[in-house]
Design a protein around this motif. Structure first.
Motif, PDB file in Angstrom:
ATOM      1  N   ARG A 145       0.808  -1.209  -0.063  1.00 30.25           N
ATOM      2  CA  ARG A 145      -0.110  -0.013   0.138  1.00 30.25           C
ATOM      3  C   ARG A 145       0.940   1.327   0.030  1.00 30.25           C
ATOM      4  NH1 ARG A 145      -5.332  -1.438   2.508  1.00 30.25           N
ATOM      5  NH2 ARG A 145      -5.205  -3.706   2.873  1.00 30.25           N
ATOM      6  N   GLY A 146       0.209   2.197  -0.340  1.00 29.43           N
ATOM      7  CA  GLY A 146       1.128   3.561  -0.485  1.00 29.43           C
ATOM      8  C   GLY A 146       1.096   4.108   0.815  1.00 29.43           C
ATOM      9  N   LEU A 147       1.944   5.354   1.028  1.00 28.82           N
ATOM     10  CA  LEU A 147       2.106   5.770   2.228  1.00 28.82           C
ATOM     11  C   LEU A 147       0.772   6.447   2.841  1.00 28.82           C
ATOM     12  CD1 LEU A 147       4.030   6.562   4.695  1.00 28.82           C
ATOM     13  CD2 LEU A 147       4.402   8.703   3.272  1.00 28.82           C
ATOM     14  N   CYS A 148       0.030   7.091   1.744  1.00 28.98           N
ATOM     15  CA  CYS A 148      -1.082   7.656   2.291  1.00 28.98           C
ATOM     16  C   CYS A 148      -2.327   6.862   2.003  1.00 28.98           C
ATOM     17  CB  CYS A 148      -1.305   9.272   1.569  1.00 28.98           C
ATOM     18  SG  CYS A 148       0.147  10.244   2.079  1.00 28.98           S
ATOM     19  N   HIS A 149      -2.346   5.507   1.723  1.00 26.83           N
ATOM     20  CA  HIS A 149      -3.641   4.921   1.781  1.00 26.83           C
ATOM     21  C   HIS A 149      -4.472   4.737   2.708  1.00 26.83           C
ATOM     22  CE1 HIS A 149      -5.863   1.084   0.962  1.00 26.83           C
ATOM     23  NE2 HIS A 149      -5.745   1.713  -0.511  1.00 26.83           N
ATOM     24  N   GLY A 150      -3.985   4.610   3.919  1.00 28.54           N
ATOM     25  CA  GLY A 150      -4.846   4.699   5.159  1.00 28.54           C
ATOM     26  C   GLY A 150      -5.032   3.288   5.824  1.00 28.54           C
ATOM     27  N   GLY A 151      -3.875   2.440   5.555  1.00 32.52           N
ATOM     28  CA  GLY A 151      -3.798   1.197   6.041  1.00 32.52           C
ATOM     29  C   GLY A 151      -5.071   0.390   5.928  1.00 32.52           C
ATOM     30  N   GLU A 152      -5.205  -0.612   6.747  1.00 24.96           N
ATOM     31  CA  GLU A 152      -6.204  -1.581   6.602  1.00 24.96           C
ATOM     32  C   GLU A 152      -7.514  -1.193   6.968  1.00 24.96           C
ATOM     33  OE1 GLU A 152      -4.562  -2.976  10.460  1.00 24.96           O
ATOM     34  OE2 GLU A 152      -3.545  -1.945   8.569  1.00 24.96           O
ATOM     35  N   GLY A 153      -8.015  -0.259   7.677  1.00 28.00           N
ATOM     36  CA  GLY A 153      -9.129   0.162   8.021  1.00 28.00           C
ATOM     37  C   GLY A 153      -9.489   1.199   8.977  1.00 28.00           C
ATOM     38  N   VAL A 154     -10.481   2.001   8.982  1.00 30.17           N
ATOM     39  CA  VAL A 154     -10.724   3.059   9.704  1.00 30.17           C
ATOM     40  C   VAL A 154     -10.424   3.310  11.195  1.00 30.17           C
ATOM     41  CG1 VAL A 154     -12.391   4.882  10.030  1.00 30.17           C
ATOM     42  CG2 VAL A 154     -12.542   3.903   8.147  1.00 30.17           C
ATOM     43  N   VAL A 197       9.932  10.182   6.449  1.00 25.45           N
ATOM     44  CA  VAL A 197       8.486   9.533   6.667  1.00 25.45           C
ATOM     45  C   VAL A 197       8.114   9.872   7.945  1.00 25.45           C
ATOM     46  CG1 VAL A 197       7.217   7.570   6.346  1.00 25.45           C
ATOM     47  CG2 VAL A 197       8.830   8.078   4.540  1.00 25.45           C
ATOM     48  N   HIS A 198       8.985   9.210   8.662  1.00 23.33           N
ATOM     49  CA  HIS A 198       8.475   9.300  10.520  1.00 23.33           C
ATOM     50  C   HIS A 198       8.533  10.655  10.884  1.00 23.33           C
ATOM     51  CE1 HIS A 198       7.373   5.173  11.568  1.00 23.33           C
ATOM     52  NE2 HIS A 198       7.980   5.031  10.544  1.00 23.33           N
ATOM     53  N   ILE A 199       9.497  11.491  10.440  1.00 24.84           N
ATOM     54  CA  ILE A 199       9.425  12.972  11.001  1.00 24.84           C
ATOM     55  C   ILE A 199       8.090  13.534  10.491  1.00 24.84           C
ATOM     56  CG2 ILE A 199      10.461  15.153  10.734  1.00 24.84           C
ATOM     57  CD1 ILE A 199      13.124  13.827  10.745  1.00 24.84           C
ATOM     58  N   TRP A 200       7.736  13.442   9.184  1.00 27.38           N
ATOM     59  CA  TRP A 200       6.740  14.444   8.491  1.00 27.38           C
ATOM     60  C   TRP A 200       5.355  13.635   8.522  1.00 27.38           C
ATOM     61  CZ3 TRP A 200       8.154  18.763   9.033  1.00 27.38           C
ATOM     62  CH2 TRP A 200       9.773  19.374   9.044  1.00 27.38           C
ATOM     63  N   CYS A 201       5.310  12.398   8.667  1.00 26.75           N
ATOM     64  CA  CYS A 201       3.977  11.702   8.434  1.00 26.75           C
ATOM     65  C   CYS A 201       4.063  10.441   9.262  1.00 26.75           C
ATOM     66  CB  CYS A 201       3.725  11.486   6.788  1.00 26.75           C
ATOM     67  SG  CYS A 201       1.948  11.284   6.494  1.00 26.75           S
ATOM     68  N   TYR A 202       4.249  10.423  10.674  1.00 28.08           N
ATOM     69  CA  TYR A 202       4.466   9.330  11.539  1.00 28.08           C
ATOM     70  C   TYR A 202       3.197   8.498  11.567  1.00 28.08           C
ATOM     71  CZ  TYR A 202       1.935  11.477  15.034  1.00 28.08           C
ATOM     72  OH  TYR A 202       0.875  12.174  15.929  1.00 28.08           O
ATOM     73  N   ALA A 203       2.066   9.071  11.302  1.00 30.83           N
ATOM     74  CA  ALA A 203       0.750   8.299  11.559  1.00 30.83           C
ATOM     75  C   ALA A 203       0.507   7.564  10.408  1.00 30.83           C
ATOM     76  CB  ALA A 203      -0.262   9.040  11.600  1.00 30.83           C
ATOM     77  N   CYS A 204       0.923   8.040   8.987  1.00 33.63           N
ATOM     78  CA  CYS A 204       0.734   7.340   7.887  1.00 33.63           C
ATOM     79  C   CYS A 204       1.660   6.237   7.656  1.00 33.63           C
ATOM     80  CB  CYS A 204       0.955   8.425   6.687  1.00 33.63           C
ATOM     81  SG  CYS A 204      -0.502   9.540   6.482  1.00 33.63           S
ATOM     82  N   ALA A 205       2.865   6.392   8.204  1.00 32.92           N
ATOM     83  CA  ALA A 205       4.132   5.340   8.074  1.00 32.92           C
ATOM     84  C   ALA A 205       3.709   4.299   8.958  1.00 32.92           C
ATOM     85  CB  ALA A 205       5.386   6.124   8.462  1.00 32.92           C
TER      86      ALA A 205
END
Length: 140
Positions: free
Chosen positions: A16-25, A96-104
């Motif tokens: 999955r891409g970085l901003c895909h959102g993972g496997e669920g809400v 990736v972890h500095i700027w977008c840790y939740a997405c990572a």
């Protein structure tokens, strides 16, 4: 149980891409509001159970209070990539972890699930497809 990640299907790309959102809400909400939980599940899985969820969560939470959590999670993203053979994308693991840790964290959690690991259980169980190890002294 010691699992050889090299037995996992090798892919040259993340599932999955970085901003895909993972496997669920729900997983995304947990990661956004309690990232220490998602991180600790990832860390325990990558460490193959040698580190505990509680300890990893505590360390991440303490580092989060001084905004240094990215350093700890960056190291585990690197470990995960090395074990599975994934590229460092879309930029360096550190960035990736500095700027977008939740997405990572969502991406890493989803990647483990995609490869047959259930990090959500909160305890290391290994992949479901691994055959049990039979000691050489046992015969059928």
């Amino acid at each position: 149980m010691n699992v050889d990640y090299r037995d996992q299907p090798q892919q040259s790309r993340w599932s999955r891409g970085l901003c895909h959102g993972g496997e669920g809400v729900i997983a995304c909400y947990i990661t956004c509001f309690l990232p220490c939980i998602t991180f600790s599940q990832i860390a325990e899985t990558v460490d193959e159970g040698r580190s505990s969820c509680v300890n990893q969560s505590t360390v991440y939470g303490l580092l989060f209070t001084i905004q240094c959590h990215w350093f700890h999670s960056w190291l585990y993203r690197d470990k995960l990539r090395q074990k599975i053979g994934l590229p460092e994308e879309p930029c360096s693991d550190c960035c990736v972890h500095i700027w977008c840790y939740a997405c990572a964290l969502c991406q890493e959690h989803a990647e483990l699930k995609h490869r047959g690991f259930n990090a959500s259980k909160g305890s290391w169980t290994g992949p479901p497809t691994v055959a049990p190890q039979v000691p050489p002294s046992m015969f059928k």
